[in-house]
Motif scaffolding. Sequence first.
Motif, short mmCIF file in Angstrom:
data_model
loop_
_atom_site.label_atom_id
_atom_site.label_comp_id
_atom_site.label_asym_id
_atom_site.label_seq_id
_atom_site.Cartn_x
_atom_site.Cartn_y
_atom_site.Cartn_z
N ARG A 150 45.49 36.70 2.88
CA ARG A 150 44.31 36.16 3.31
C ARG A 150 44.42 34.29 3.33
NH1 ARG A 150 39.56 39.61 3.27
NH2 ARG A 150 38.28 37.91 4.13
N SER A 151 45.00 33.75 2.52
CA SER A 151 45.04 32.48 2.56
C SER A 151 46.57 31.93 1.74
CB SER A 151 43.92 31.88 2.01
OG SER A 151 44.23 30.47 1.61
N PRO A 152 47.10 30.85 2.11
CA PRO A 152 48.44 30.54 1.67
C PRO A 152 47.90 29.69 0.28
CG PRO A 152 47.88 29.05 3.35
CD PRO A 152 46.92 30.15 3.66
N CYS A 153 46.49 29.69 -0.04
CA CYS A 153 46.35 29.05 -1.30
C CYS A 153 46.06 29.95 -2.45
CB CYS A 153 44.99 28.24 -0.95
SG CYS A 153 45.15 26.81 -0.18
N PHE A 154 46.24 31.40 -2.24
CA PHE A 154 46.27 32.17 -3.38
C PHE A 154 47.58 32.44 -3.75
CE2 PHE A 154 42.63 34.04 -1.00
CZ PHE A 154 41.70 33.97 -1.91
N HIS A 155 47.73 31.65 -4.78
CA HIS A 155 49.40 31.36 -5.13
C HIS A 155 49.73 32.64 -6.03
CE1 HIS A 155 52.61 29.36 -7.04
NE2 HIS A 155 52.23 29.87 -8.25
N ASP A 156 48.69 33.30 -6.99
CA ASP A 156 49.31 34.32 -7.79
C ASP A 156 47.81 34.95 -8.10
OD1 ASP A 156 50.69 35.98 -9.20
OD2 ASP A 156 51.14 34.47 -10.88
N ALA A 157 48.13 36.41 -8.03
CA ALA A 157 47.12 37.08 -8.46
C ALA A 157 47.56 38.09 -9.73
CB ALA A 157 46.67 37.98 -7.38
N ARG A 158 47.13 37.89 -10.97
CA ARG A 158 47.87 38.56 -12.18
C ARG A 158 46.67 39.42 -12.47
NH1 ARG A 158 49.09 33.02 -12.63
NH2 ARG A 158 46.95 32.29 -13.54
N GLN A 159 47.17 40.74 -12.62
CA GLN A 159 46.45 41.87 -13.16
C GLN A 159 46.82 42.36 -14.52
OE1 GLN A 159 46.04 44.98 -10.09
NE2 GLN A 159 44.41 45.93 -11.52
N CYS A 160 45.87 42.89 -15.42
CA CYS A 160 46.09 43.87 -16.53
C CYS A 160 45.13 44.68 -16.60
CB CYS A 160 46.51 42.88 -17.75
SG CYS A 160 47.15 43.97 -19.10
N GLY A 161 45.25 45.96 -16.38
CA GLY A 161 44.10 47.01 -16.12
C GLY A 161 42.91 46.37 -15.19
N PHE A 162 41.84 46.13 -15.74
CA PHE A 162 40.63 45.79 -14.97
C PHE A 162 40.34 44.39 -15.10
CE2 PHE A 162 36.38 47.25 -13.22
CZ PHE A 162 36.91 47.70 -11.94
N VAL A 163 41.28 43.70 -15.30
CA VAL A 163 41.18 42.20 -15.67
C VAL A 163 41.97 41.44 -14.54
CG1 VAL A 163 41.71 40.36 -17.12
CG2 VAL A 163 40.89 42.36 -18.01
N ALA A 164 41.66 40.69 -13.98
CA ALA A 164 42.65 39.93 -13.13
C ALA A 164 42.15 38.46 -12.94
CB ALA A 164 42.36 40.48 -11.62
N GLU A 179 45.61 46.79 -5.26
CA GLU A 179 45.65 47.08 -3.74
C GLU A 179 44.68 45.54 -2.99
OE1 GLU A 179 45.69 51.62 -2.75
OE2 GLU A 179 44.08 50.53 -2.24
N LEU A 180 43.63 45.46 -3.54
CA LEU A 180 42.74 44.44 -3.03
C LEU A 180 43.36 43.12 -3.38
CD1 LEU A 180 39.22 45.68 -3.96
CD2 LEU A 180 40.28 45.47 -1.70
N LEU A 181 44.11 42.82 -4.38
CA LEU A 181 44.72 41.72 -5.02
C LEU A 181 45.89 41.39 -4.20
CD1 LEU A 181 44.51 41.66 -8.64
CD2 LEU A 181 42.87 40.51 -7.39
#
Length: 436
Positions: free
Chosen positions: A348-362, A340-342
């Motif tokens: 929040r900013s157009p510079c956040f291009h991608d937020a990849r997550q696998c389990g508790f790793v981002a 959710e947070l990701l």
Amino acid sequence: MNEETKRWIAQDKAHCWHPFTRQAEWCSEAHEPLVLTRGKGAWIWDSEGRKYLDGNSSIWTNIHGHGHPRITAAIERQLREVAHSSYLGFANPRAGELAERLCALWPRGELERVFFSDDGSTAVECALKMAIQFRMQTGEPERSGFVAFSDAYHGDTMGAASLGGVSMFFERFRNFGMPVHFVSGMEDLAELPEESTQSLAAVVVEPRIQGVNQMRPWPAGMLRGLRDWCDRRGVHLIADEVMTGFGRTGTMFACQAENVAPDFLCVAKGLSGGFLPLAATLTTREIYDAFLGGPERTFFYGHSYTASQLGCAAALASLDIFADDRVLECLQPKIDRMAELLRDLKQRSPCFHDARQCGFVAGIELRHPDGTPFPPERRIGEAVCLAARPHGLLTRPILDTIVLMPPLCTTTDELELAVAAIAMAVEDCRGAMNAC
Ligand code: PMP
């Protein structure tokens, strides 16, 4: 800056050589390295008394938090007995118990033998040597090659490094390592001519997510497909779970999410809870049995601190915590909260291009709003991580991807703080980004 900090920095700059570090820049007058002196839970303090959330688990090692009382007590108990004894020609109680418990984390009979070493690189190095020697001793000496994935990372010793696909790290040593064929993914692998697979000893993979490749998850089912591909061709599967092992991806081992048992499993970093250097290569009975018989079948490999009693004591305590505190069950809601947070972060900013997550790793990748990467020499990822420090977060980027993989004990409040620190740091760096 206090006098002690000044002295520690002066000693460092005069005599130390840091990993993966541009030393001229590090030692320059202007650079004030943090000197880390204390840790508790998910937090770490520097010598000036400033406190940071340990956003990359001290380079992906820490699991249950710094100074965990049960791991600390186990190490202290062990210290009163013996700190270290040779594993060459002798057994030790902690290593035996740990080996039994590591095997018991897999369905009965899948992985039955444990070879201890010191770190992720040596765990992989052992698997490579075992894989080759196994073929020599089972009438297939021509099977001496490996397949690895482009952009993979498996360590820095010469053998493990030659499986690495990140050219900046490995290119200059390319001619010194193992025979490796690189593929980009399953489609590429499927195109390997059948004859060339007959010279393969094994395929090496980081299961579910490539860490150093800016935290890039594999498509779901990839690992299952890879296991089947290997089985059809009699090729062994080496799972490098140096980063993913011990709950990071939500299951104890990443392979278990796809019901895959590898022929070799390499673990390190989180094995001791992140307290002491310790690694292990687990393998099957079939592979182990090929090393029985005459003296020439011996596996000639070992290090002075193999099966360190202190490290094994820490690892046993870490496994106790997993069981007694239901760590993996408690982790699931935090993984959901991280997702959710990701998602919110991307607004929040157009510079956040991608937020990849696998389990508790981002891995949170930054780019220009139009999707073009920042010029690498501007080192935007580094600038953002530096800017995150005053907001209470310590982490390291991989190029312009900010790594967020705090210890599994991190609370949702702490996770929120970490993500907020990244958002504020990006805001602080807006000028630098616009100037790229
Ligand atoms: N394999 C993987 C997947 C890793 O991420 C790493 C370290 N980042 C290694 C191997 C090497 O481990 P170590 O640094 O402990 O030698």
